[in-house]
Scaffold this active site. Structure first.
Site, PDB file in Angstrom:
ATOM      1  CE  LYS A 252      19.550  48.318  -4.957  1.00 35.23           C
ATOM      2  NZ  LYS A 252      19.877  47.372  -5.135  1.00 35.23           N
TER       3      LYS A 252
ATOM      4  NE  ARG B  43      20.787  41.511 -11.073  1.00 34.09           N
ATOM      5  CZ  ARG B  43      20.896  42.498 -10.948  1.00 34.09           C
ATOM      6  NH1 ARG B  43      20.281  42.266  -9.358  1.00 34.09           N
ATOM      7  NH2 ARG B  43      21.664  42.585 -10.192  1.00 34.09           N
TER       8      ARG B  43
ATOM      9  NE  ARG C 243      21.550  44.885 -14.510  1.00 35.75           N
ATOM     10  CZ  ARG C 243      22.098  45.736 -13.208  1.00 35.75           C
ATOM     11  NH1 ARG C 243      20.733  45.854 -12.298  1.00 35.75           N
ATOM     12  NH2 ARG C 243      22.787  45.934 -12.502  1.00 35.75           N
TER      13      ARG C 243
ATOM     14  NE  ARG D  91      26.237  46.302 -10.772  1.00 36.26           N
ATOM     15  CZ  ARG D  91      26.319  45.034 -10.764  1.00 36.26           C
ATOM     16  NH1 ARG D  91      26.769  43.801 -11.825  1.00 36.26           N
ATOM     17  NH2 ARG D  91      25.089  45.145 -10.667  1.00 36.26           N
TER      18      ARG D  91
HETATM   19  P1  AMP Z   1      21.251  49.385 -10.593  1.00 35.08           P
HETATM   20  O1  AMP Z   1      21.105  48.712 -11.484  1.00 35.08           O
HETATM   21  O2  AMP Z   1      20.974  49.677 -10.107  1.00 35.08           O
HETATM   22  O3  AMP Z   1      22.795  47.941 -10.326  1.00 35.08           O
HETATM   23  O4  AMP Z   1      22.694  50.298 -12.079  1.00 35.08           O
HETATM   24  C1  AMP Z   1      23.830  49.480 -12.664  1.00 35.08           C
HETATM   25  C2  AMP Z   1      24.443  51.050 -12.417  1.00 35.08           C
HETATM   26  O5  AMP Z   1      23.877  52.181 -13.325  1.00 35.08           O
HETATM   27  C3  AMP Z   1      25.672  51.432 -11.818  1.00 35.08           C
HETATM   28  O6  AMP Z   1      26.162  50.098 -11.547  1.00 35.08           O
HETATM   29  C4  AMP Z   1      26.071  52.500 -12.500  1.00 35.08           C
HETATM   30  O7  AMP Z   1      27.329  52.414 -13.087  1.00 35.08           O
HETATM   31  C5  AMP Z   1      25.061  52.797 -12.976  1.00 35.08           C
HETATM   32  N1  AMP Z   1      23.664  54.522 -12.103  1.00 35.08           N
HETATM   33  C6  AMP Z   1      22.652  53.363 -11.537  1.00 35.08           C
HETATM   34  N2  AMP Z   1      21.585  54.571 -10.172  1.00 35.08           N
HETATM   35  C7  AMP Z   1      23.093  55.378 -10.535  1.00 35.08           C
HETATM   36  C8  AMP Z   1      23.049  56.941  -9.460  1.00 35.08           C
HETATM   37  N3  AMP Z   1      21.958  56.416  -8.687  1.00 35.08           N
HETATM   38  N4  AMP Z   1      24.288  57.398 -10.014  1.00 35.08           N
HETATM   39  C9  AMP Z   1      25.361  56.590 -10.173  1.00 35.08           C
HETATM   40  N5  AMP Z   1      25.522  55.546 -11.489  1.00 35.08           N
HETATM   41  C10 AMP Z   1      23.939  55.229 -11.399  1.00 35.08           C
END
Ligand code: AMP
Length: 236
Positions: free
Chosen positions: A18, A132, A163, A174
């Site tokens: 994404k 990644r 990360r 996740r």
């Molecule tokens: P991502 O970079 O989208 O994989 O997000 C990394 C982490 O940020 C996730 O595992 C959540 O802990 C938090 N996070 C990101 N977007 C959201 C969201 N829309 N709602 C709640 N937690 C979020």
């Protein structure tokens, strides 16, 4: 370049590509790509009490509260650069967030979102997440040989980093969370402007799918904008 405003949602598990596609589509459409995960990682770097709390939640692979993330998105979408719309990467993730976004878009006189659901098998996701890395300076995302060390960003030479939540335990959590929350959220969007994307294809093929749904063609200069593809081909 389209003149009408567009709001695009990228939904899908971690590692589905994404972020890479959001950056490319942002350049094509001239609207910002907003990653709520990136917003939270930036806030976490501040080392304030809130930052430390966010760091803990993210490292555990759980979601942060709807209220907190909705407030952050509300502030972000009210900025000038979102007047023609935006690409939302990783938001909404719950039905409560989707309902909040619906009313926010109405308030801001932005159109109903186009939703893209990135689909990829779990083995492929884990493989991709373990490879990644990103540039801490410019945010570019790369796919590298997981055993290689000290790899630098092709754009600014900074050392690439992994990360902190890309650990095997957090990845499993996740992916599980995504599986459990996605059915309800997709029910919310499926009857609307919703499209499934085969995310196992190459970045260029995935871009073509997205653009085709938006009624557009792939810009000719696009191939060079995928650093992870370049590195994979270089055998890194
Ligand atoms: P991502 O970079 O989208 O994989 O997000 C990394 C982490 O940020 C996730 O595992 C959540 O802990 C938090 N996070 C990101 N977007 C959201 C969201 N829309 N709602 C709640 N937690 C979020």
């Amino acid at each position: 370049m389209p003149t009408l405003s567009q709001v695009i949602i990228f939904f899908g598990p971690p590692g589905a590509g994404k972020g890479t596609q959001a950056a490319a589509l942002s350049a094509t459409l001239g609207i910002p790509a907003i990653s709520t995960g990136e917003m939270l990682r930036q806030a976490a770097r501040s080392r304030s009490e809130l930052g430390k709390m966010l760091e803990r939640v993210m490292a555990s692979g759980q979601l942060v509260s709807d209220d907190l993330i909705n407030q952050a998105v509300d502030e972000r979408l009210r900025r000038q650069d979102c007047q023609a719309g935006c690409i939302l990467d990783g938001y909404p993730r719950t039905v409560a967030q989707a309902r909040f976004l619906e009313s926010l878009l109405q308030q801001l006189k932005l159109p109903e979102p186009v939703v893209f659901n990135f689909e990829l098998e779990i083995e492929n996701l884990i493989h991709r997440i373990m490879r990644r890395r990103h540039c801490p300076k410019c945010g570019r995302i790369y796919s590298v040989n997981p055993n290689a060390q000290f790899i630098r960003c092709q754009k600014d030479g900074a050392l690439l980093v992994q990360r902190t939540d890309d650990s095997p335990a957090s990845i499993r959590q996740r992916l599980e969370l995504h599986k459990n929350t996605c059915a309800e959220l997709l029910d919310f969007y499926r009857a609307r402007n919703y499209h499934e994307i085969v995310a196992s294809r190459t970045p260029n093929r995935v871009s073509e799918q997205l653009l085709a749904h938006l009624g557009m063609r792939m810009p000719s200069a696009r191939v060079a904008s995928y650093p992870q593809a370049a590195m994979a081909h270089a055998g890194m």
